[in-house]
Design a protein around this motif. Structure first.
Motif, PDB file in Angstrom:
ATOM      1  N   CYS A  44     -11.461  12.066  -6.356  1.00  0.00           N
ATOM      2  CA  CYS A  44     -11.623  11.354  -5.023  1.00  0.00           C
ATOM      3  C   CYS A  44     -13.125  11.123  -4.528  1.00  0.00           C
TER       4      CYS A  44
ATOM      5  N   ARG B  32      -0.437   8.189   2.509  1.00  0.00           N
ATOM      6  CA  ARG B  32      -0.967   8.757   1.299  1.00  0.00           C
ATOM      7  C   ARG B  32      -2.247   8.096   0.501  1.00  0.00           C
ATOM      8  N   ALA B  33      -2.335   6.579   1.115  1.00  0.00           N
ATOM      9  CA  ALA B  33      -3.545   5.987   0.722  1.00  0.00           C
ATOM     10  C   ALA B  33      -4.840   6.687   1.178  1.00  0.00           C
TER      11      ALA B  33
ATOM     12  N   ILE C 131      -5.142  11.667   1.361  1.00  0.00           N
ATOM     13  CA  ILE C 131      -4.757  11.713  -0.433  1.00  0.00           C
ATOM     14  C   ILE C 131      -4.215  13.217  -0.657  1.00  0.00           C
TER      15      ILE C 131
ATOM     16  N   THR D 243      -0.294  10.692  -4.273  1.00  0.00           N
ATOM     17  CA  THR D 243      -1.221   9.396  -4.190  1.00  0.00           C
ATOM     18  C   THR D 243      -1.195   8.730  -5.597  1.00  0.00           C
ATOM     19  N   MET D 244      -1.292   9.315  -6.727  1.00  0.00           N
ATOM     20  CA  MET D 244      -1.489   8.858  -8.016  1.00  0.00           C
ATOM     21  C   MET D 244      -0.290   8.164  -8.497  1.00  0.00           C
TER      22      MET D 244
ATOM     23  N   PHE E 180       0.884   4.868  -5.809  1.00  0.00           N
ATOM     24  CA  PHE E 180       0.389   3.259  -5.625  1.00  0.00           C
ATOM     25  C   PHE E 180       0.359   2.774  -7.014  1.00  0.00           C
ATOM     26  N   LYS E 181       0.695   3.388  -8.098  1.00  0.00           N
ATOM     27  CA  LYS E 181       0.902   2.653  -9.425  1.00  0.00           C
ATOM     28  C   LYS E 181       2.037   1.942  -9.657  1.00  0.00           C
TER      29      LYS E 181
ATOM     30  N   ASN F  29      -3.846   1.954   5.033  1.00  0.00           N
ATOM     31  CA  ASN F  29      -3.788   1.449   3.754  1.00  0.00           C
ATOM     32  C   ASN F  29      -2.749   1.499   3.000  1.00  0.00           C
TER      33      ASN F  29
ATOM     34  N   ALA G 149       0.216   1.444   4.339  1.00  0.00           N
ATOM     35  CA  ALA G 149       1.222  -0.165   4.686  1.00  0.00           C
ATOM     36  C   ALA G 149       0.811  -1.179   4.071  1.00  0.00           C
ATOM     37  N   VAL G 150      -0.566  -1.228   3.417  1.00  0.00           N
ATOM     38  CA  VAL G 150      -1.005  -2.653   2.669  1.00  0.00           C
ATOM     39  C   VAL G 150       0.006  -2.581   1.508  1.00  0.00           C
ATOM     40  N   HIS G 151       0.365  -1.228   0.953  1.00  0.00           N
ATOM     41  CA  HIS G 151       1.153  -1.468  -0.337  1.00  0.00           C
ATOM     42  C   HIS G 151       2.801  -1.449   0.090  1.00  0.00           C
ATOM     43  N   ALA G 152       2.969  -1.493   1.159  1.00  0.00           N
ATOM     44  CA  ALA G 152       4.573  -1.501   1.425  1.00  0.00           C
ATOM     45  C   ALA G 152       5.187  -2.769   1.252  1.00  0.00           C
TER      46      ALA G 152
ATOM     47  N   ALA H 221      -9.514   8.705   3.821  1.00  0.00           N
ATOM     48  CA  ALA H 221      -9.656   8.951   2.514  1.00  0.00           C
ATOM     49  C   ALA H 221     -11.146   9.536   1.998  1.00  0.00           C
ATOM     50  N   GLN H 222     -11.853   9.030   3.137  1.00  0.00           N
ATOM     51  CA  GLN H 222     -13.602   9.711   2.698  1.00  0.00           C
ATOM     52  C   GLN H 222     -13.849  10.862   3.559  1.00  0.00           C
TER      53      GLN H 222
END
Lengths: 182, 804
Positions: free
Chosen positions: B86, B213-214, B217, B222-223, B226-227, B245, B247-250, B690-691
């Motif tokens: 990451c 998890r976005a 991490i 996480t891996m 989101f796949k 981020n 929620a962006v994938h929800a 994440a950073q």
């Protein structure tokens, strides 16, 4: 390069790996590689989830690259693999290429005072014999597939035959080689 | 290059460390693990190691050229980290070459906290510690517990703990657990037998509440997750007061009122009970106390309409989510979550989540919460001396159940408020920064100010290091070999963090620091034990001093004289043989049949175990091990489970033994434990990015380039009404303090909530980039204690905001 962009979580591992591999200056925004974020629409709590998207991006390595066309010194060239490269010795920083690129993929490297951009790690990783770019190798959700489009048996060729995809600003006729998988 | 001392220029300068002439590399072959070849005049090698930029321990290759680490790449051999690194992992180079690193032992010369130190030799530093320890322990009649210790999570944490507890003999340990996932681990362990691992590779329906998890991490979660989101195999429901981020994938994002998650889970349970949606076979075979729990849910009338008023989530949504979950069960998971306790009701929330998942049958099976297998490692035993005088830990009564990892807030507040049964006169701090990580910084400062000896072992001059009398510089993870580790799960493996380059400056790995310190203090401290310890006096009369000192473990250094490398070799070779150890060294990872099982299946993907060889279902009568999570102390969980007599392998709906301690035996919503947000005020929430890893990466040039500072999330319309624009300075104040921060008005947060990322706002001026950059949440988060385990309840603080 094909991008499974729906898997992107905007963690910026790619950006960091690129900087570490290629020595890109810090303090620079959207140099070489970036994630385009489309901000959310709607008002809390009725937000439009689908409006918030992440588009990982970098140089499109166009088959018909406007940056190469306008370069007066042939500093920008296609290498033997079809990768669009910059020869910094020939660059005179006229910045025509930066204006010509419809994807805003070029920047000025303050150390050399020349224009630079993503070259698929050609002079760092590929030259060592590695087969992945730094951004692909490090990615958590494996957004990127990098490979040889001329080889019909390569993974990327197979993926592009099997899965729907689109390119950015296709209508400009630049024939970009970043393919976004749907 | 321009030599201005501006912030930007500093950043630009520091990256030059990673730049290498590309031309010198031309023509070299693909570099494989453990290989060496020539670069110009020097040597290039690739060393498999493990990342320590956060708690995940991802496998990496460090590329070394002419003695310098030039790049960190993912090592694909580890099933947990799956061929990725990451942004923080990539930025490990900046942690190694950070010019602000602690380089030499330091001894304080100014007032405590003034940041004034002088350079000292290791021997001087040890002598300083020895003198003070001798004085304190003589005055305290060899009560070793007067010297407390704390540690952050890390692979060598155990080495430090083992020295302080087993050899030195102090009972007062505070770990990160009570500001981390204590309530979650305990809630799951006491309910379904273990914290387990959410099998996100195969789950079809996942409710993720408060977990992000976005941005926070966790591998492999996480891996795996989101796949498969966005209609690619998994439905994801995100419950969060903030649009993250994740929620962006929800498929569905449900903003919930802060601190009301328990009501939401109880109402979903009500739906499942009244509509008979649960997995009857699983419940019949695996539940204890199901009838009682059903009656409890119905009797309390936890209807969706009841929960709607509390959570702000409409009743229909609660019904829909409960039904969808059970329709996908058993491949449906209410994700356990991590990090801290949010509210006072956090333990009961985790219990309710665990039972809810179990009602669908998604326990110990593919697509549910799995326990997997863990590969054993050989023993490395320590000869622990027995002392007569250390007293038991001070904070036992600060919450219903205080285990071996303590309660940070309870422990600290007792000292500050002069409530301790005996004085705590010194503290050893390893790899933790309580000045920034424990709520109410002012009180943490007061705690350190009261002490006669503060020793900090760290790599960076943190705010806590500034409170020290002696700072002992540890080397970074790339400069040391750490204890070998086994990670359990469906695809278990053993991993090794190897030294990549020699320690820089005068830094040392913690095992060597302890060895040196132990050699120095061992004999003088034994003199004190001889003076006050009648048992030891009798033993000496019988057997002689030399024999007692050596045979009974009073030689504190004896456990640390063997090198870490030798210990690791022994622990692996004694079980798996020499060849396995060689493979572990070469690949960084080992598991039985690895050569046969491990395959590359595409440019990005690897297979670790064939599907039919994975350990998805393991419970056969008795659950023996938990998935090895880096933050879980398995021994402590075993003790706790024994204490509360949970029957292994069963789902425990009722915990009668808890009632004796005033804890509800079944998850129960308590209005009186809920903090209302007064009109016009806000609840402050905290979170991850994440950073950034907590405050450990606060001075990392590469990461600060991605996230230069922290901003206050405030609802756009609220901000507008207050005249606050993007980037404006605002003041946020709670009962205990005020911070200044820039504003980020956004619709991603509700009108009664404020948020900013943890990890900024350092006070230490030895951190060039982190010093006074952004704001520290724990300067204003109140020290609210969660009553069951004494965890810090971090989402209970009411704040006000104004433009300045």
């Amino acid at each position: 390069m094909a991008l499974d962009y729906k898997s992107c979580i905007n963690c910026k591992a790619c950006e960091t790996a690129c900087k570490e591999e290629n020595g890109v200056l810090l303090g620079a925004d959207k140099h070489r590689i970036w994630v385009g974020v489309k901000e959310i629409e709607g008002e809390f709590p009725l937000l439009n989830i689908a409006s918030n998207t992440f588009y990982p991006s970098q140089c499109q390595h166009c088959d018909n690259a406007p940056c190469q066309e306008v370069c007066p010194t042939q500093a920008t060239y296609y290498d033997e693999n079809g990768v669009v490269r910059v020869d910094s010795d020939k660059c005179i920083l006229c910045s025509y290429c930066m204006n010509a690129c419809p994807y805003d993929a070029r920047y000025v490297d303050d150390r050399t005072d020349t224009v630079d951009k993503c070259n698929f790690c050609s002079d760092t990783r590929l030259v060592r014999g590695e087969v992945t770019t730094a951004c692909q190798a490090t990615c958590l959700t494996k957004v990127r597939i990098f490979g040889d489009l001329d080889d019909p048996e390569s993974e990327i060729s197979k993926v592009l035959r099997e899965r729907e995809h689109f390119t950015l600003k296709t209508h400009l006729g630049t024939k970009p080689k970043l393919f976004y998988l749907i | 290059m321009d030599v201005q001392i501006s912030r930007r220029r500093f950043l630009q300068g520091s990256v030059a460390l990673t730049i290498l002439g590309a031309s010198s590399l031309t023509g070299s072959a693909l570099l494989d693990e453990g290989t060496k070849d020539k670069v110009g005049d020097g040597v290039r090698k690739s060393v498999p190691t493990l990342c320590e930029m956060c708690v995940n321990k991802c496998a990496a290759y460090a590329r070394v050229e002419n003695g310098k680490v030039v790049k960190l790449d993912p090592n694909p051999h580890f099933p947990k980290s799956k061929n990725m690194l990451c942004p923080r992992g990539n930025a490990g180079i900046q942690a190694l070459y950070d010019p602000d690193r602690l380089k030499y032992p330091l001894i304080r010369v100014g007032e405590r906290g003034s940041g004034k130190f002088r350079r000292a030799s290791w021997d001087e530093a040890f002598e300083y510690i020895e003198k003070r320890l001798v004085k304190i322990l003589d005055e305290e009649k060899d009560n070793r517990s007067t010297i407390a210790y704390c540690a952050g999570e890390g692979m060598a944490e155990h080495t430090f703990k083992s020295f302080m507890a087993d050899k030195f003999g102090s009972t007062n340990f505070v770990s990160h657990a009570s500001i981390c996932l204590q309530t979650t681990i305990s809630g799951y362990a006491l309910t379904i037998g273990g914290y387990g691992q959410a099998d996100l590779e195969n789950a079809e329906y996942v409710i993720m509440a408060g977990a992000n998890r976005a941005e926070a991490i966790v591998t492999p979660d996480t891996m795996d997750l989101f796949k498969r989101t966005k209609r690619r195999g998994m439905k994801l429901v995100v419950i969060d007061p903030r649009f993250t981020n994740t929620a962006v994938h929800a498929d569905r994002w449900i903003p919930i009122k802060v601190g009301t998650d328990l009501a939401f889970v109880l109402a979903m349970t009500y739906v499942v009970m009244t509509e008979n949606l649960y997995n009857k076979k699983f419940v019949e075979e695996n539940f204890n106390g199901f009838e009682a729990y059903r009656d409890h849910i119905l009797k309390n009338n936890y209807t969706p309409e009841w929960a709607e008023k509390i959570t702000g989530i409409d009743a229909d949504t609660i019904r829909t989510v409960a039904r969808e979950f059970m329709a996908h069960a058993p491949k449906a998971i209410y994700y356990q979550g991590r990090r801290t306790a949010w509210s006072r009701q956090d333990f009961q929330l985790r219990r309710a989540q665990a039972i809810f998942t179990a009602l669908g049958g998604g326990i110990d099976r593919e697509g549910g919460i799995i326990f997997g297998k863990k590969l054993p490692l050989g023993e490395h035993s320590i000869n622990a001396p027995l002392y007569a005088n250390p007293k038991s830990r001070i904070d036992k009564k600060e919450a219903a159940i205080v285990g071996g990892s303590g309660t940070w807030i309870g422990f600290r507040n007792m000292i500050v408020e002069n409530r301790t049964p005996y004085p705590i006169r010194g503290m050893f701090v390893y790899k933790q920064n309580p000045m920034l990580s424990v709520p109410n910084t002012q009180k943490t400062r007061q705690m350190f100010e009261k002490m006669d000896l503060v020793v900090v072992i760290d790599t960076m001059p943190s705010d806590t290091a500034m409170m020290a009398d002696v700072i002992l510089p540890e080397c970074t993870y790339l400069e040391r070999e750490d204890p070998v580790r086994s990670f359990g799960g469906a695809q278990p493996s053993i991993v090794l963090r190897q030294k990549v380059i020699d320690p820089m400056y005068e830094t040392k790995p913690v095992i060597e620091i302890i060895r040196g310190l132990a050699e120095k203090i061992s004999k003088p401290l034994f003199e004190i034990t001889k003076k006050y310890d009648e048992d030891v006096q009798m033993e000496i009369e019988d057997r002689g001093e030399e024999a007692v000192y050596k045979e009974d473990g009073f030689d504190l250094a004896d456990a640390f004289r063997v090198s870490q490398e030798e210990i690791n070799e022994h622990r692996v070779v004694s079980i798996y043989g020499k060849e396995a150890y060689e493979m572990l060294k070469a690949k960084g990872v080992f598991y039985p049949n690895m050569e046969q099982y491990f395959k590359q299946i595409s440019t990005n993907e690897y297979e670790y175990y064939p599907k039919d060889k994975r350990y998805y279902s393991v419970i056969k009568g008795e659950l023996k091990v938990d998935v090895h999570d880096t933050c879980i102390d398995e021994k402590e969980i075993a003790v706790m489970k024994k204490r509360f007599r949970t029957r292994s392998g069963k789902v425990e709906c009722v915990l009668p033994s808890m009632a004796k301690r005033g804890v509800d035996p079944m998850p129960t919503w308590r209005d009186e434990l809920y903090t209302e947000t007064p009109k016009g005020k806000f609840k402050l929430i905290t979170g991850r990015h994440a950073q950034f890893t907590q405050n450990a990466t606060q001075n990392n040039a590469m990461l600060l380039d991605l996230i230069p500072t922290n901003y206050l999330w405030i609802n756009k319309r609220v901000a507008k009404a207050k005249g606050i624009d993007f980037g404006d300075w605002v003041e946020v104040s709670s009962k205990i303090g005020t911070i200044k921060i820039r504003a980020y008005p956004t619709e991603k947060i509700g009108p009664d909530t404020l948020f900013f990322i943890h990890g900024f706002g350092a006070n230490s001026d030895a951190l060039t980039l982190a010093h006074h950059n952004g704001a520290s949440d724990n300067a204003i988060i109140e020290d609210v204690i969660e009553p069951v385990f004494g965890s810090a309840a971090m989402h209970e603080t009411i704040v006000d905001v104004r433009k300045v």
